[in-house]
Design a protein around this motif. Structure first.
Motif, short mmCIF file in Angstrom:
data_model
loop_
_atom_site.label_atom_id
_atom_site.label_comp_id
_atom_site.label_asym_id
_atom_site.label_seq_id
_atom_site.Cartn_x
_atom_site.Cartn_y
_atom_site.Cartn_z
N GLY A 127 0.83 -1.21 0.00
CA GLY A 127 0.00 0.00 0.00
C GLY A 127 0.85 1.24 0.00
N PRO A 128 0.31 2.35 0.50
CA PRO A 128 1.06 3.61 0.49
C PRO A 128 2.27 3.61 1.41
N ILE A 129 2.36 2.67 2.35
CA ILE A 129 3.52 2.60 3.24
C ILE A 129 4.42 1.43 2.88
N LEU A 130 3.87 0.24 2.78
CA LEU A 130 4.66 -0.96 2.48
C LEU A 130 4.63 -1.19 0.98
N GLY A 131 5.80 -1.07 0.35
CA GLY A 131 5.86 -1.14 -1.09
C GLY A 131 6.78 -2.22 -1.62
N ARG A 132 7.49 -1.90 -2.68
CA ARG A 132 8.31 -2.88 -3.39
C ARG A 132 9.38 -3.50 -2.50
N ALA A 133 10.03 -2.68 -1.68
CA ALA A 133 11.07 -3.22 -0.80
C ALA A 133 10.49 -4.25 0.17
N HIS A 134 9.28 -4.00 0.62
CA HIS A 134 8.60 -4.93 1.53
C HIS A 134 8.34 -6.26 0.83
N SER A 135 7.81 -6.22 -0.37
CA SER A 135 7.54 -7.47 -1.09
C SER A 135 8.84 -8.21 -1.42
N GLN A 136 9.91 -7.47 -1.70
CA GLN A 136 11.19 -8.12 -2.00
C GLN A 136 11.74 -8.84 -0.77
N ARG A 137 11.59 -8.23 0.41
CA ARG A 137 12.04 -8.90 1.64
C ARG A 137 11.27 -10.20 1.86
N ILE A 138 9.98 -10.17 1.58
CA ILE A 138 9.15 -11.36 1.77
C ILE A 138 9.55 -12.44 0.78
N VAL A 139 9.78 -12.07 -0.47
CA VAL A 139 10.21 -13.03 -1.48
C VAL A 139 11.53 -13.68 -1.09
N ASP A 140 12.47 -12.87 -0.64
CA ASP A 140 13.77 -13.40 -0.22
C ASP A 140 13.62 -14.37 0.95
N THR A 141 12.76 -14.01 1.89
CA THR A 141 12.53 -14.88 3.05
C THR A 141 11.93 -16.21 2.64
N ILE A 142 10.94 -16.17 1.75
CA ILE A 142 10.29 -17.41 1.31
C ILE A 142 11.25 -18.28 0.52
N ASN A 143 11.95 -17.69 -0.43
CA ASN A 143 12.86 -18.47 -1.27
C ASN A 143 13.97 -19.13 -0.47
N ALA A 144 14.39 -18.47 0.61
CA ALA A 144 15.46 -19.03 1.44
C ALA A 144 15.03 -20.33 2.12
N THR A 145 13.72 -20.54 2.27
CA THR A 145 13.24 -21.77 2.92
C THR A 145 13.17 -22.95 1.94
N GLN A 146 13.32 -22.68 0.64
CA GLN A 146 13.27 -23.71 -0.41
C GLN A 146 12.03 -24.60 -0.28
N PRO A 147 10.85 -23.99 -0.35
CA PRO A 147 9.62 -24.78 -0.16
C PRO A 147 9.28 -25.60 -1.38
N ASP A 148 8.41 -26.58 -1.19
CA ASP A 148 7.89 -27.35 -2.32
C ASP A 148 6.74 -26.61 -3.01
N LEU A 149 6.02 -25.79 -2.25
CA LEU A 149 4.85 -25.08 -2.77
C LEU A 149 4.68 -23.80 -1.97
N ILE A 150 4.22 -22.75 -2.62
CA ILE A 150 4.01 -21.46 -1.95
C ILE A 150 2.53 -21.12 -2.02
N ALA A 151 1.96 -20.73 -0.87
CA ALA A 151 0.55 -20.36 -0.78
C ALA A 151 0.44 -18.92 -0.29
N VAL A 152 -0.09 -18.04 -1.13
CA VAL A 152 -0.35 -16.65 -0.76
C VAL A 152 -1.84 -16.56 -0.47
N VAL A 153 -2.19 -16.47 0.83
CA VAL A 153 -3.60 -16.64 1.20
C VAL A 153 -4.29 -15.30 1.51
N GLY A 154 -4.23 -14.39 0.54
CA GLY A 154 -5.07 -13.21 0.57
C GLY A 154 -4.51 -11.97 1.23
N ASP A 155 -5.22 -10.86 0.99
CA ASP A 155 -4.83 -9.52 1.46
C ASP A 155 -3.41 -9.17 1.05
N LEU A 156 -3.17 -9.33 -0.24
CA LEU A 156 -1.88 -8.96 -0.81
C LEU A 156 -1.73 -7.45 -0.87
#
Length: 423
Positions: A212-241
């Motif tokens: 949103g107006p406060i949490l932007g691209r840098a926020h989503s990049q941190r989340i992507v980096d965190t998820i990818n570091a766990t090397q999951p078999d499947l990723i579930a984004v369950v709403g309120d993106l």
């Protein structure tokens, strides 16, 4: 409509009363009448709630995104600061009389030690009855109020200063936790019908990113980096993106294209997508490489079914959850994992034989004591619980709505590891 207007009037009256209380304790009681400090404090108590109101309504009102960003930081942060200032001041009300009595007692002791006892002066005998009567009348001396006023001012400044310091520290620490990015939480969930081949299967669950107006691209990049570091078999984004349109926030969501998982990334809508143009966002996340599950199901090669339903907020647009379509004709001998934004649909999940529901929405309460309010509206606020033969896991989410602050409910990305009882 009448109920909404009544709620709005009550809410505004309550907000006004709270700000009057804050002005009284932090401005009137600690500053001199007519002084510069009082004028500045009064102006802040008027301007800050107006900024908060602007932050809350600007997105829905179609205000330019640049303006939303300007008002969001001070407006939303003030709401968080206001909460903890008020809580601290309420605690201070119990401290105030104790501190006042202690100071008064110390002042009395100091005065008795510092002032010598008066030397007796002989009084001549009265010459008449009138003089004798006058001599026996008590003499009332008005005590100068300066010392008492000084004590009250000192106590007000101590209590008010402590309340501001505690609230500011709490909000600063809570904001740091959000802006730093979510931490990884790991949960093992045994499923009776999960085949041996799927034992140890890892699903990275992320919810409530709230770009949103406060949490932007840098926020989503941190989340992507965190998820990818766990090397999951499947990723579930369950709403309120998101909290905003694709036009304003499409670029902020682009790092999601770099999510990596063996069996792909999946998305279901949350209630905030329906405030932001759900169909446009579904199309956009599909372009980024995520697969939306809109009341549908697919078979995962590891040996279980993955289903997703639209959020209940979509019912206003004719796109609410359809469990019959998503789960009605499936083979119930297979384990089923359901992605559904709000925990409140757990009864439908139980009725359709779901083994595990993955949800978000609650933020874990986000701002203590908000968790107690969240408990009134949701079956589970955070963590793993069982409902009949169905297990429900609720993530606290990776972002924050409104104030970019979390207190008592740290953000997380959860790696749910499925366990087969046949292993």
């Amino acid at each position: 409509m009448v109920a909404f207007v009544l709620f709005l009037v009550v809410a505004l009256a309550l907000l006004g009363a709270v700000h009057w209380y804050v002005w009284r304790r932090l401005v009137r009681d600690v500053t001199a009448p007519g002084g510069r400090a009082r004028r500045v404090g009064t102006a802040l108590v008027v301007v800050l709630p107006l900024l908060s109101l602007a932050a809350l309504v600007s997105g829905r009102a179609g205000v330019p995104f640049a303006v939303q960003q300007v008002v969001a930081w001070p407006g939303f942060l003030w709401l968080a600061l206001l909460l903890y200032v008020v809580l601290a001041l309420v605690v201070g009300e119990a401290v105030r009389p104790v501190l006042t009595r202690v100071l008064a007692r110390r002042a009395a002791v100091a005065a008795s030690v510092a002032v010598p006892a008066p030397t007796p002066v002989p009084v001549p005998a009265p010459e008449s009855a009138r003089e004798a009567e006058a001599a026996t009348e008590p003499v009332v001396v008005a005590e100068a109020p300066a010392s008492e006023v000084s004590r009250r001012l000192f106590v007000s400044r101590v209590v008010g200063g402590a309340a501001v310091a505690v609230a500011a520290g709490t909000v600063a620490n809570g904001a740091y936790g959000v802006l730093r990015g979510p931490r990884v939480k790991r949960v093992t969930v045994p499923l009776a019908k999960l085949p041996r081949a799927a034992h140890g299967y890892r699903i990275a669950v992320v919810s409530d990113i709230h770009l949103g107006p406060i949490l932007g691209r840098a926020h989503s990049q941190r989340i992507v980096d965190t998820i990818n570091a766990t090397q999951p078999d499947l990723i579930a984004v369950v709403g309120d993106l998101v909290d905003g349109s694709v036009a304003d926030l499409g670029s902020a969501a682009e790092p999601l294209a770099r999510l990596r998982a063996r069996h792909g990334s999946f998305f279901v809508t949350g209630n905030h997508e329906y405030f932001s143009g759900a169909d446009a966002w579904v199309d956009h996340v599909r372009e980024l490489g995520l697969r939306p599950l809109r009341n549908e199901r697919l078979e995962i090669a590891a040996g279980f079914d993955l289903a997703g339903v639209d959020d209940v907020a979509g019912e206003s647009e004719g796109r609410g959850p359809d469990f019959g379509r998503a789960l009605g004709d499936r083979d119930r001998s297979r384990a089923a994992v359901l992605l559904a934004h709000q925990p409140i649909v757990i009864d439908d999940a139980v009725a359709h034989g779901v083994d595990l529901q993955l949800s978000g929405h609650t933020h874990g309460g986000q701002l203590w004591p908000g968790n107690f309010l969240a408990e009134l509206a949701n079956p589970t606020v955070a963590g793993l619980e069982r409902y009949g033969d169905t297990q429900l896991y609720v993530s606290r989410g990776a972002g924050a709505w409104g104030p970019p602050v979390r207190v008592g409910a740290p953000s997380d990305v959860t790696v749910v590891q499925l366990a087969s009882k046949q292993a």
